[in-house]
Design a protein around this motif. Structure first.
Motif, mmCIF file in Angstrom:
data_model
loop_
_atom_site.group_PDB
_atom_site.id
_atom_site.type_symbol
_atom_site.label_atom_id
_atom_site.label_comp_id
_atom_site.label_asym_id
_atom_site.label_seq_id
_atom_site.Cartn_x
_atom_site.Cartn_y
_atom_site.Cartn_z
ATOM 1 N N LEU A 284 0.819 -1.375 -0.073
ATOM 2 C CA LEU A 284 -0.076 0.155 0.029
ATOM 3 C C LEU A 284 0.852 1.228 -0.021
ATOM 4 N N VAL A 285 1.974 1.234 0.579
ATOM 5 C CA VAL A 285 2.713 2.516 0.905
ATOM 6 C C VAL A 285 3.516 2.531 -0.501
ATOM 7 N N ALA A 286 4.026 1.440 -1.259
ATOM 8 C CA ALA A 286 4.462 1.417 -2.428
ATOM 9 C C ALA A 286 3.529 1.826 -3.412
ATOM 10 N N ALA A 287 2.411 1.512 -3.245
ATOM 11 C CA ALA A 287 1.347 2.211 -4.359
ATOM 12 C C ALA A 287 1.193 3.572 -4.269
ATOM 13 N N ALA A 288 1.135 4.085 -3.066
ATOM 14 C CA ALA A 288 1.235 5.544 -2.836
ATOM 15 C C ALA A 288 2.380 6.115 -3.556
ATOM 16 N N LYS A 289 3.522 5.779 -3.295
ATOM 17 C CA LYS A 289 4.563 6.001 -3.848
ATOM 18 C C LYS A 289 4.511 6.330 -5.219
ATOM 19 N N SER A 290 4.075 5.061 -5.965
ATOM 20 C CA SER A 290 3.931 5.025 -7.336
ATOM 21 C C SER A 290 3.095 6.076 -7.896
ATOM 22 N N MET A 291 2.206 6.443 -7.243
ATOM 23 C CA MET A 291 0.999 7.468 -7.520
ATOM 24 C C MET A 291 1.707 9.027 -7.451
ATOM 25 N N GLY A 292 2.910 9.175 -6.947
ATOM 26 C CA GLY A 292 3.739 10.411 -6.934
ATOM 27 C C GLY A 292 3.719 10.836 -5.447
ATOM 28 N N ALA A 293 3.293 10.362 -4.424
ATOM 29 C CA ALA A 293 3.357 10.678 -3.066
ATOM 30 C C ALA A 293 4.891 10.496 -2.600
ATOM 31 N N ARG A 294 5.464 11.673 -1.895
ATOM 32 C CA ARG A 294 6.639 11.723 -1.278
ATOM 33 C C ARG A 294 6.780 10.695 -0.399
ATOM 34 N N PRO A 295 7.679 10.150 0.079
ATOM 35 C CA PRO A 295 7.945 8.829 0.950
ATOM 36 C C PRO A 295 7.305 9.551 2.570
ATOM 37 N N SER A 296 7.539 10.749 2.868
ATOM 38 C CA SER A 296 6.904 11.159 3.993
ATOM 39 C C SER A 296 5.410 11.269 4.087
ATOM 40 N N THR A 297 4.811 11.756 2.873
ATOM 41 C CA THR A 297 3.488 11.759 2.900
ATOM 42 C C THR A 297 2.907 10.146 2.741
ATOM 43 N N ALA A 298 3.413 9.365 2.011
ATOM 44 C CA ALA A 298 3.248 7.993 1.877
ATOM 45 C C ALA A 298 2.920 7.477 3.520
ATOM 46 N N PHE A 299 4.194 7.803 4.329
ATOM 47 C CA PHE A 299 4.114 7.137 5.618
ATOM 48 C C PHE A 299 3.058 7.917 6.299
ATOM 49 N N TRP A 300 2.921 9.023 6.578
ATOM 50 C CA TRP A 300 1.806 9.627 7.340
ATOM 51 C C TRP A 300 0.343 9.451 6.803
#
Length: 591
Positions: free
Chosen positions: A176-192
């Protein structure tokens, strides 16, 4: 035969022994504690008015809350990233790290507190090293202050913060975190936005456990703190030791219990709904917030093309920084593990010193303090008493706890949850309250100052550990095996003995070992119910720490530190042999 079968088939019947021990030793006395605090049968709040009417009591209560909150926050700030790093490690490394975290947790709190006395004392490790290097001319005041209390409390409670977080983080789907990053989310955004909300159950459990248990800390503040670091638990213990004002003791204890229950009831519930409702109310009352949010979203829409252009650059830059992130993570993990293990290692090494006083590193190696331990009847007599009590507690708690876990596994989930929470209460509420309530209960039975009373007092907490471990074993138990045995005309009792019991044996043995360790290292409750007539090893050690720092204590503390290591090795061998037998049986069936 029919009445016996109906008894075995009734889940509540086999839960009754555990509930009965809990009610007699702890439950009913807690109710009596409350009635005593309200001056039953007159029922007035005079004792509470007297407690709250004194500024010193209010300050003591607020100081208890402050120390507990600060210790919890420190555990959270250190424990969360540590748990995250452990959960993201490879399976082999994760198991090793979990063992290194659990080992200090299994060590006696008294032994760990003593290790900080040795490190922070005027003649301790730090002051001795600084004076030998010529950096200071007189010892620094590192002990008997608030910082020393925080060091000791955080060291003791850190594993309790890390383990619930790890158990939840391991089950999080990282895709799910990897999917958020693949959609352009920053690592910090994907984490929070993704990972952190999924880890909230573990964060809530760890924070609540640490805070509530810190409320009842007694040994660590008394050994490491000064006069300005007294907690309410210390005040209650002094009341019991110096006087016998039932109204004052029961009121102080019940106030601490109410604080713990209020915290558990408030934050133990799922806060998501409340947070959503609060957010909606805020948006209705402050329309400007919604307007600003809309403007922000519009600006973000305008910046999509710009972010898309630089997305790949940021992605590969994050990957290039992965090496430094791994290095930083390894450093953090190493520092935390060092913090958890180093105090025990220092005590073990110093226990082999050949000097007249403890010093690190020791000027030479000797077994003089171990010979002093085994040559003094007061020391080894207390050890034998502790072993006898711990063995009795282990047997009683294993039998009663296993039956309770088996019965709870067969009742409705809602009923199971209520009974389980009641059984776990002795290890989830402040231990000083458990000690006071247990004292009242055993006093009614004329068991104060007897080994039987201490066994019962230790058993209520030991049952909790057995129920937790055996229940976890029963989760993966296939009930169809029992049904198959019954279809072959096996009685319920025979099916339990021949089918269920062998399969859950590792959990039973693990629960028995935890019960033994819990009893062998218990000092707070024992200090209330021993009545100066029974001296266990932790009580002897605690008296020695408070009155005279005898280097023999280092040998005792090292033995208490090595004990859980031996248990872990025994558990590993047992589970390895169980796994080997299972694989051998599978090969035979395949052949």
């Amino acid at each position: 035969m029919h009445p016996l079968q109906r008894t075995v088939r009734a889940p509540f019947t086999i839960v009754i022994p555990a509930v009965a021990i809990l009610l007699i030793v702890f439950g009913i006395p807690t109710i009596q504690l409350f009635l005593q605090s309200v001056n039953a049968p007159d029922f007035n709040l005079q004792n509470y008015y007297a407690f709250l009417g004194k500024y010193s009591n209010i300050r003591l209560l607020l100081q208890t809350l402050e120390i507990s909150a600060v210790a919890t926050i420190i555990c959270l700030l250190i424990g969360y990233p540590t748990a995250y790093l452990i959960s993201t490690a490879s399976k082999r490394v994760r198991v090793t790290l979990i063992v290194l975290v659990v080992l200090p947790y299994l060590t006696s709190d008294l032994a760990r507190t003593y290790s900080w006395v040795v490190i922070l004392g005027d003649a301790g490790l730090i002051n001795s090293a600084l004076m030998d290097l010529g950096l200071i001319s007189s010892p620094l005041p590192l002990i008997y202050n608030r910082m020393a209390v925080y060091l000791g409390m955080v060291h003791i409670m850190m594993p309790m913060m890390i383990m619930p977080l790890v158990s939840v983080m391991v089950s999080i789907n990282t895709s799910l975190v990897a999917a958020a990053k693949s959609m352009g989310a920053r690592p910090s955004t994907a984490f929070w936005r993704v990972y952190f909300p999924l880890s909230l159950p573990g964060l809530r459990s760890g924070t609540l456990l640490v805070f509530v248990i810190c409320l009842g800390f007694y040994i660590t503040p008394a050994a490491l703190g000064g006069l300005g670091d007294v907690m309410l638990s210390t005040y209650i213990a002094s009341q019991v030791a110096t006087g016998f004002e039932l109204g004052s003791i029961s009121t102080s204890s019940f106030i601490l219990l109410v604080v713990a229950l209020v915290v558990l009831a408030t934050f133990g519930l799922n806060p998501s709904g409340a947070q959503d409702a609060a957010a909606k109310l805020k948006n209705r009352r402050f329309g400007q917030v919604a307007l600003l949010r809309a403007v922000k979203n519009y600006i973000n829409e305008m910046a999509v093309s710009s972010r898309a252009k630089h997305w790949s650059i940021r992605l590969y830059r994050a990957q290039s920084n992965g090496r430094w992130s791994r290095i930083a993570g390894s450093v953090v993990l190493s520092l935390v593990i060092f913090y958890l293990l180093f105090p025990e290692i220092v005590v073990i090494v110093m226990s082999f010193s050949d000097g007249a006083t403890l010093k690190f590193p020791p000027p030479g190696l000797s077994l003089q303090w171990y010979r002093s331990f085994f040559g003094d009847s007061a020391w080894y007599g207390a050890a034998l008493t502790s072993i006898q009590i711990a063995l009795a507690v282990s047997v009683l708690a294993s039998v009663v706890g296993t039956l309770a876990a088996f019965g709870l596994n067969r009742v409705a989930p809602d009923v199971c949850s209520v009974i389980t929470m009641a059984i776990l209460s002795p290890i989830t509420i402040p231990v000083i309250v458990v000690g006071v309530a247990t004292y009242f209960g055993l006093a009614k039975l004329n068991l104060i100052g007897t080994e039987t009373g201490i066994i019962l007092a230790h058993t209520i907490g030991a049952i909790s550990y057995v129920v937790v471990i055996v229940s976890a074993t029963l989760v993966n138990f296939d009930k169809r095996l029992v049904q198959a045995a019954k279809s072959m005309k096996a009685t319920p009792f025979k099916a339990f003995v021949r089918v269920t019991l062998p399969l859950i044996r590792p959990g039973i043995i693990g629960g028995a070992l935890f019960a033994f360790i819990h009893s062998f290292g218990e000092v707070v409750i024992t200090s209330f119910v021993s009545g100066f007539a029974v001296r266990t090893l932790p009580l002897k050690m605690w008296e020695n720490i408070r009155n005279e720092i005898d280097p023999t204590v280092a040998a005792v503390a090292s033995l208490l530190t090595l004990l859980p290591i031996l248990w872990m090795i025994a558990l590993y061998i047992m589970w390895w042999r169980t796994g080997a037998r299972t694989q051998f049986a599978a090969v035979e069936q395949g052949a």
